[in-house]
Design an enzyme around this catalytic site. Structure first.
Site, short mmCIF file in Angstrom:
data_model
loop_
_atom_site.label_atom_id
_atom_site.label_comp_id
_atom_site.label_asym_id
_atom_site.label_seq_id
_atom_site.Cartn_x
_atom_site.Cartn_y
_atom_site.Cartn_z
CE LYS A 178 -4.32 -1.54 2.14
NZ LYS A 178 -5.24 -1.33 3.28
CG HIS A 256 -7.80 -10.40 4.13
ND1 HIS A 256 -6.85 -9.67 3.44
CD2 HIS A 256 -7.96 -9.76 5.32
CE1 HIS A 256 -6.47 -8.62 4.17
NE2 HIS A 256 -7.13 -8.67 5.31
#
Length: 314
Positions: A178, A256
């Site tokens: 990110k 996830h």
């Protein structure tokens, strides 16, 4: 200038600044854009604009969102976007105040992340070696799963890995996460073996492409789609197929949950939070601390299930 044009000017300028100054990821920018456009539309319907909205207007919008049945997390995210927009507007001199600064958010429901046991992960890793239409697919699927569990990568980081990141002696993997931030993560021996095997297959596939006049892919998990690499959606479907093959409840398994399993299993085996934070690429250790609660919940369940004094008298 019309209200709509003014709203778009605020949003686009704010997003450009977020990208340039803070390195905001594309997905983050898209989320900000959606939330702020919704707020802008609500204001426009009431003949109001960003530069004229008051604290009462922002609070009324949040009440509207609640009445729409939006989750607390969504409402908290929208308020955060509005606060950041107005803070930016104040710094730019577009407003003399921030009408949202003193508004308290709805809070987030504290839900523990779903995770998997080591036995379930072992089952998924074994299934990866058997799920696939061809030997090439099975080697790729094995590499995907081994890398995901060995590193705790986000699925977007995994599917878009450039092949350059895996070249040489793959004891460490360079991951771009990110905000375009890079981190190095070590690979387990099974993950290294799976990567080396897949790289050999990848080279054969690219040699075949070159022989047909096509350019070699820069992605480790190349695809003929417009993105050039395996999509998150396709991998999501793959991991569900592996869950069925392994006899693990598919509703428990997503890319996830493998990331959560990576962190939880490290913590169970004595790793410290700071190290796990670095490996996961979390900006704040507070985000990583959720895994201590997962471990506490598991230990409590273990005691209540197996301790003789915890059982009801018969």
């Amino acid at each position: 200038m019309s209200a709509t044009s003014e709203h778009l000017r605020w949003i686009s300028t704010f997003l450009d600044a977020q990208a340039a100054e803070l390195g905001a990821a594309n997905n983050t920018q898209l989320a900000y854009a959606r939330d702020l456009k919704d707020f802008a539309g609500w204001l426009a319907a009431r003949k109001c604009t960003f530069d004229a909205a008051t604290r009462d207007d922002v609070e009324a919008y949040l009440i509207f969102c609640d009445a729409q049945g939006l989750a607390k997390s969504t409402r908290a995210r929208r308020l955060s976007a509005i606060k950041q927009l107005y803070r930016f507007g104040f710094e730019e001199g577009w407003r003399s105040d921030n009408p949202a600064i003193q508004i308290a958010g709805p809070g987030r429901e504290k839900r523990l992340p779903k995770t998997l046991s080591m036995a379930e992960v072992d089952g998924l890793l074994a299934a990866a070696r058997e799920v696939g239409r061809s030997p090439h697919d099975r080697v790729r699927n094995t590499c995907l799963m081994e890398l995901l569990y060995a590193t705790g990568m986000r699925v977007s980081e995994l599917v878009s890995l450039p092949v350059a990141a895996a070249r040489g002696n793959p004891r460490m993997l360079l991951i771009r996460g990110k905000g375009d931030k890079e981190r190095m993560v070590p690979l387990s021996p099974p993950a290294r073996d799976a990567l080396i095997e897949w790289l050999a297959v990848w080279e054969d596939i690219q040699d075949d492409a070159r022989s047909k006049g096509k350019a070699a892919s820069r992605f480790l998990f190349a695809s003929r789609g417009k993105e050039g690499h395996l999509t998150r959606h396709r991998f999501y479907i793959l991991i569900k197929e592996m869950a069925v093959h392994a006899g693990v409840m598919p509703s428990k398994v997503t890319p996830h949950t493998l990331r959560h399993a990576f962190a939880t299993h490290l913590l169970e085996n004595g790793a410290d939070l700071r190290s796990i934070q670095t490996l996961l690429g979390h900006a704040d250790v507070a985000t990583t601390e959720i895994y201590t609660h997962v471990l506490e919940a598991r230990l409590q369940e273990l005691v209540l299930t197996h301790h003789p004094l915890a059982k009801d008298d018969e």
